[in-house]
Design a protein around this motif. Structure first.
Motif, mmCIF file in Angstrom:
data_model
loop_
_atom_site.group_PDB
_atom_site.id
_atom_site.type_symbol
_atom_site.label_atom_id
_atom_site.label_comp_id
_atom_site.label_asym_id
_atom_site.label_seq_id
_atom_site.Cartn_x
_atom_site.Cartn_y
_atom_site.Cartn_z
ATOM 1 N N GLU A 375 0.801 -1.219 0.000
ATOM 2 C CA GLU A 375 0.000 0.000 0.000
ATOM 3 C C GLU A 375 0.836 1.272 0.000
ATOM 4 O OE1 GLU A 375 -2.414 -0.371 3.451
ATOM 5 O OE2 GLU A 375 -3.476 -2.153 2.727
ATOM 6 N N GLU A 376 2.074 1.203 0.513
ATOM 7 C CA GLU A 376 2.875 2.416 0.626
ATOM 8 C C GLU A 376 4.362 2.112 0.486
ATOM 9 O OE1 GLU A 376 3.021 3.820 4.844
ATOM 10 O OE2 GLU A 376 1.497 2.256 5.129
ATOM 11 N N ASN A 377 5.133 3.118 0.194
ATOM 12 C CA ASN A 377 6.576 2.986 0.054
ATOM 13 C C ASN A 377 7.211 3.177 1.430
ATOM 14 O OD1 ASN A 377 9.173 2.817 -0.958
ATOM 15 N ND2 ASN A 377 9.235 4.996 -1.518
ATOM 16 N N ILE A 378 7.533 2.077 2.099
ATOM 17 C CA ILE A 378 8.045 2.187 3.462
ATOM 18 C C ILE A 378 9.534 1.854 3.513
ATOM 19 C CG2 ILE A 378 5.791 1.602 4.407
ATOM 20 C CD1 ILE A 378 6.842 -1.138 5.066
ATOM 21 N N LYS A 379 10.178 2.320 4.586
ATOM 22 C CA LYS A 379 11.608 2.110 4.783
ATOM 23 C C LYS A 379 11.823 0.968 5.784
ATOM 24 C CE LYS A 379 13.268 5.708 2.432
ATOM 25 N NZ LYS A 379 14.237 5.621 1.334
ATOM 26 N N ILE A 380 12.535 -0.060 5.362
ATOM 27 C CA ILE A 380 12.836 -1.192 6.230
ATOM 28 C C ILE A 380 14.309 -1.152 6.611
ATOM 29 C CG2 ILE A 380 12.963 -3.711 6.393
ATOM 30 C CD1 ILE A 380 10.548 -3.865 4.573
ATOM 31 N N ASN A 406 25.914 3.744 16.997
ATOM 32 C CA ASN A 406 26.381 5.075 17.405
ATOM 33 C C ASN A 406 26.991 5.850 16.248
ATOM 34 O OD1 ASN A 406 25.604 4.819 20.134
ATOM 35 N ND2 ASN A 406 27.429 3.617 20.582
ATOM 36 N N HIS A 407 27.467 5.139 15.211
ATOM 37 C CA HIS A 407 28.035 5.802 14.047
ATOM 38 C C HIS A 407 26.979 6.094 12.980
ATOM 39 C CE1 HIS A 407 31.492 3.481 15.799
ATOM 40 N NE2 HIS A 407 32.038 4.662 15.685
ATOM 41 N N ASP A 408 25.913 5.308 12.991
ATOM 42 C CA ASP A 408 24.937 5.377 11.897
ATOM 43 C C ASP A 408 23.741 6.279 12.175
ATOM 44 O OD1 ASP A 408 26.463 3.650 10.392
ATOM 45 O OD2 ASP A 408 25.372 1.855 11.017
ATOM 46 N N LEU A 409 23.587 6.747 13.397
ATOM 47 C CA LEU A 409 22.411 7.547 13.733
ATOM 48 C C LEU A 409 22.279 8.788 12.859
ATOM 49 C CD1 LEU A 409 22.170 7.452 17.631
ATOM 50 C CD2 LEU A 409 20.538 6.546 15.986
ATOM 51 N N ALA A 410 23.414 9.375 12.503
ATOM 52 C CA ALA A 410 23.378 10.614 11.723
ATOM 53 C C ALA A 410 22.779 10.413 10.336
ATOM 54 C CB ALA A 410 24.793 11.190 11.596
ATOM 55 N N SER A 411 22.765 9.164 9.867
ATOM 56 C CA SER A 411 22.229 8.900 8.524
ATOM 57 C C SER A 411 20.716 8.734 8.520
ATOM 58 C CB SER A 411 22.881 7.634 7.955
ATOM 59 O OG SER A 411 22.485 6.486 8.696
ATOM 60 N N LEU A 412 20.088 8.745 9.693
ATOM 61 C CA LEU A 412 18.646 8.539 9.774
ATOM 62 C C LEU A 412 17.903 9.863 9.918
ATOM 63 C CD1 LEU A 412 18.588 5.437 12.150
ATOM 64 C CD2 LEU A 412 18.296 5.463 9.671
ATOM 65 N N THR A 417 9.470 7.326 8.879
ATOM 66 C CA THR A 417 9.069 6.142 9.643
ATOM 67 C C THR A 417 9.914 4.956 9.195
ATOM 68 O OG1 THR A 417 6.795 6.914 9.915
ATOM 69 C CG2 THR A 417 7.191 4.550 10.185
ATOM 70 N N TYR A 418 10.497 4.251 10.171
ATOM 71 C CA TYR A 418 11.342 3.095 9.882
ATOM 72 C C TYR A 418 10.728 1.839 10.499
ATOM 73 C CZ TYR A 418 14.916 6.545 8.649
ATOM 74 O OH TYR A 418 15.604 7.591 8.077
ATOM 75 N N TYR A 419 10.679 0.783 9.710
ATOM 76 C CA TYR A 419 10.264 -0.531 10.187
ATOM 77 C C TYR A 419 11.544 -1.340 10.407
ATOM 78 C CZ TYR A 419 5.522 0.727 8.864
ATOM 79 O OH TYR A 419 4.299 1.342 8.780
ATOM 80 N N VAL A 420 11.800 -1.711 11.643
ATOM 81 C CA VAL A 420 13.102 -2.259 12.033
ATOM 82 C C VAL A 420 12.990 -3.736 12.385
ATOM 83 C CG1 VAL A 420 15.067 -1.987 13.600
ATOM 84 C CG2 VAL A 420 13.724 0.025 12.930
ATOM 85 N N HIS A 421 13.940 -4.524 11.879
ATOM 86 C CA HIS A 421 13.951 -5.951 12.236
ATOM 87 C C HIS A 421 15.379 -6.467 12.353
ATOM 88 C CE1 HIS A 421 15.375 -7.989 8.561
ATOM 89 N NE2 HIS A 421 14.815 -6.984 7.908
ATOM 90 N N CYS A 422 15.538 -7.572 13.075
ATOM 91 C CA CYS A 422 16.796 -8.326 13.120
ATOM 92 C C CYS A 422 16.449 -9.746 12.700
ATOM 93 C CB CYS A 422 17.436 -8.255 14.498
ATOM 94 S SG CYS A 422 16.382 -8.876 15.840
ATOM 95 N N ASN A 442 9.285 7.912 15.117
ATOM 96 C CA ASN A 442 8.608 7.178 14.048
ATOM 97 C C ASN A 442 9.306 5.852 13.746
ATOM 98 O OD1 ASN A 442 6.798 9.412 13.691
ATOM 99 N ND2 ASN A 442 8.420 10.455 12.559
ATOM 100 N N ILE A 443 9.310 4.972 14.715
ATOM 101 C CA ILE A 443 9.935 3.666 14.538
ATOM 102 C C ILE A 443 8.924 2.568 14.895
ATOM 103 C CG2 ILE A 443 12.367 4.287 14.829
ATOM 104 C CD1 ILE A 443 12.109 3.648 17.780
ATOM 105 N N VAL A 444 8.971 1.499 14.127
ATOM 106 C CA VAL A 444 8.065 0.369 14.332
ATOM 107 C C VAL A 444 8.901 -0.902 14.341
ATOM 108 C CG1 VAL A 444 6.061 -0.887 13.461
ATOM 109 C CG2 VAL A 444 6.242 1.599 13.085
#
Length: 473
Positions: A375-380, A406-412, A417-422, A442-444
Motif C-alpha cells: 500500500e505504501e513505500n516504506i523504509k525497512i 552510534n556511528h549510523d544515527l546521523a544517517s537517519l 518512519t522506519y520498520y526495524v527488524h533483526c 517514528n519507529i516500528v
C-alpha cells in the motif's frame, strides 16, 4: 581424576575445574567465585592453583577473588606482567596436582602471554589440552586484540600464532581432548563451532587453521580476513584482569539497592545513570520508562552491554523482572560493569502504579508488514550483521548493524518512519530503544524479525547465498 567444563552460554565461555586426589585447579574462572569454592568444599578438595590462559578481553576473570579466598596462587605463562602477585611460569614448567601434572605450553599469537595447559594423567600420558584462546573448536584466536600491548601488527601476531600452533600444539597426540575457553558466539574468534570440546586429531582434519599444507602466508591471510571491530569494552576488561578489581561482593551489595519509583526517578535525573531495562523485548515494547534502553537478560546480554555502553564505569539503574536483580548485576559484573547503583523495586508494575510517565514502541507482524508494503513505500531497516544481510535480506532494506548504531544515527531522518527488524526480535528492540532515547519517534518493530518475514512469505527477499561462499569472495 575429574575434569568439569563449566560453560556459560551468554558469554560463550568455558571455565574448568580439574580435581585429583583431594587437590584441584580452576582455569579461567568467571567473576563470581563462590560456585568453585563450594564445589571444592563438597568434594573435600583444596584448590591448589588458579590457572589463567591470558589476560582476557571479553570478560572479567575471577582469578583475584578466587586466589584470595582459596589461598591458591594465580599462574600465568611467560611474559605476563600482572599488577598483583602471581606465579609467572616458564615454558615447559610442570605443576603437580594430586596425581596429575599440568605442563605449561607458551603459545603466543592471540596475545603475547597466551598459554595452554597440557594435562598428563598419573601414568604420564597426555590426555587434555586447555587451550584458552589459542585454539578453538573450528577456529583459532583472533590476532588483532593485543596489537597495542604487543607493539606488533595483527599480521605479525598471526605469524606468531602460526608458529605456536605448528610447534607446540599440532605435534601433540591426536587423541588429546581440546578444551577451549570459548565457543560459538564469542567475539574472540570468527568461525567457532557450537561444539565445546573435540579431539585434537579431528581438529587437525577439520579446522581450517590447522591444515598441514598451509603456509604461514596463507594462514596470516585467512586468519586476519573478515575480522570485525572488537567491542569497545575489550581493552577495559584486559586492564581489569591485569591490574585487579573490586570484590564481587561489594559490587553486588552496591547494586542491590531497591528504589521506589520516586527515588528511582530522582536517581535517574541526578546521577546521569543509564536506565537499563532487562525485561523481554516484546514486554518492553508495550510500556517502559522514557529514555530507558532495552537489552533483554534472556539473550546475549553481557556482550551487547559491552558493545553499546563504552564506559564500564557508567552508573546504571536497573529495571528487571522481580527476583532477577542479582542475576542481572552479576552478569554485568562479568564484563566489568560494576557500577549498578540500584534497581526499581517492584519492577515496571510499580512505575505504572505510581502514575509515572510511560513510553512504548509500536510493533507490526510480518504478515501485516507485507500488506503495508503493497500500500505504501516504506523504509525497512535490517540491524543484523553484514554477513547475515549479505546472505539474505528483504529487497530494498537498509542494513544498519546494531554494533554500529552510534556511528549510523546521523544517517537517519527523524521525520521518516522506519520498520526495524533483526533475525528474531532481540537486537531490533535494542536498536529501537536507543533510537527512542535519542528522540526518534517514528519507529516500528517488526515482531519476530527476519525469521517471521520469511515464514509469512508476503515480502520479497533476495536469493539465499551461503555465508561460506561469501567469505571466499
Amino acid at each position: 581424576m575429574k575434569i568439569e567444563q563449566i560453560y556459560t552460554g551468554c558469554l560463550a565461555q568455558g571455565a574448568y575445574y580439574i580435581e585429583s586426589n583431594g587437590e584441584a585447579v580452576v582455569i579461567d574462572p568467571l567473576r563470581e567465585v563462590e560456585p568453585y569454592l563450594q564445589k571444592a568444599k563438597r568434594n573435600g578438595a583444596q584448590i591448589k592453583y588458579v590457572f589463567e590462559t591470558h589476560f582476557h578481553a571479553d570478560f572479567v576473570s575471577g582469578h583475584v577473588d578466587l586466589s584470595r579466598q582459596a589461598g591458591a596462587p594465580i599462574v600465568y605463562g611467560p611474559t605476563a606482567r600482572p599488577s598483583f602477585e602471581a606465579i609467572i611460569a616458564c615454558d615447559g614448567e610442570k605443576f603437580k596436582v594430586g596425581q596429575i601434572t599440568f605442563k605449561v605450553l607458551h603459545t603466543p599469537g592471540h596475545t603475547l602471554e597466551s598459554t595452554c595447559y597440557l594435562l598428563r594423567d598419573e601414568t604420564g600420558k597426555d590426555v587434555a589440552l586447555f587451550s584458552g584462546d589459542t585454539l578453538f573448536i573450528g577456529d583459532v584466536g583472533r590476532p588483532d586484540l593485543a596489537q597495542k600491548a604487543a607493539h606488533m601488527t595483527q599480521e605479525e601476531l598471526a605469524g606468531t600464532l602460526y608458529d605456536s600452533l605448528r610447534n607446540k600444539i599440532m605435534p601433540l597426540s591426536d587423541d588429546i581432548i581440546v578444551y577451549p575457553a570459548h565457543g560459538a558466539g564469542s567475539a574472540c574468534g570468527k568461525n567457532m563451532s557450537k561444539e565445546t570440546t573435540d579431539t585434537l586429531g579431528h581438529q587437525k582434519q577439520t579446522n581450517y587453521a590447522l591444515r598441514t599444507n598451509m603456509t604461514k602466508a596463507d594462514f596470516i591471510k585467512e586468519v586476519t580476513a573478515g575480522l570485525t571491530t572488537p567491542p569497545a569494552y575489550f581493552p577495559l576488561n584486559v586492564l581489569l584482569n591485569k591490574e585487579g578489581y573490586e570484590s564481587i561482593d561489594k559490587v553486588l551489595k552496591r547494586g542491590q539497592h531497591a528504589l521506589s519509583p520516586n527515588a528511582f526517578e530522582t536517581a535517574a535525573n541526578e546521577t546521569g545513570a543509564i536506565v537499563l531495562d532487562t525485561r523481554d523485548p516484546q514486554t518492553f515494547a508495550k510500556g517502559f520508562i522514557p529514555n530507558s534502553i532495552n537489552i533483554g537478560i534472556d539473550g546475549s546480554f553481557a556482550p551487547w552491554v559491552g558493545a553499546l555502553v563504552p564506559d564500564i564505569k557508567q552508573p546504571i539503574l536497573l529495571v528487571a523482572d522481580n527476583g532477577r536483580e542479582e542475576e542481572v548485576i552479576t552478569r554485568l559484573a562479568r564484563v566489568g560493569y560494576d557500577y549498578t547503583i540500584g534497581y526499581l523495586e517492584g519492577s515496571f508494575d510499580a512505575w505504572i502504579k505510581a502514575g509515572k510517565e510511560v513510553d512504548y514502541i509500536p510493533t507490526v507482524s510480518a504478515r501485516d508488514l507485507g500488506s503495508r508494503i503493497k500500500e505504501e513505500n516504506i523504509k525497512i531497516v535490517d540491524v543484523r550483521k553484514p554477513g547475515e544481510f549479505a546472505a539474505e535480506h528483504v529487497e530494498g532494506a537498509l542494513n544498519l548493524p546494531l554494533d554500529d548504531i552510534n556511528h549510523d544515527l546521523a544517517s537517519l531522518d527523524k521525520a521518516q518512519t522506519y520498520y526495524v527488524h533483526c533475525e528474531g526480535g532481540y537486537r531490533s528492540m535494542i536498536f529501537n530503544s536507543i533510537l527512542k532515547a535519542r528522540g526518534f519517534e517514528n519507529i516500528v518493530d517488526v515482531k519476530g524479525g527476519f525469521k517471521a518475514i520469511k515464514e509469512a512469505g508476503k515480502i520479497p527477499v533476495t536469493e539465499y547465498t551461503c555465508p561460506t561462499k561469501l567469505s571466499k569472495n
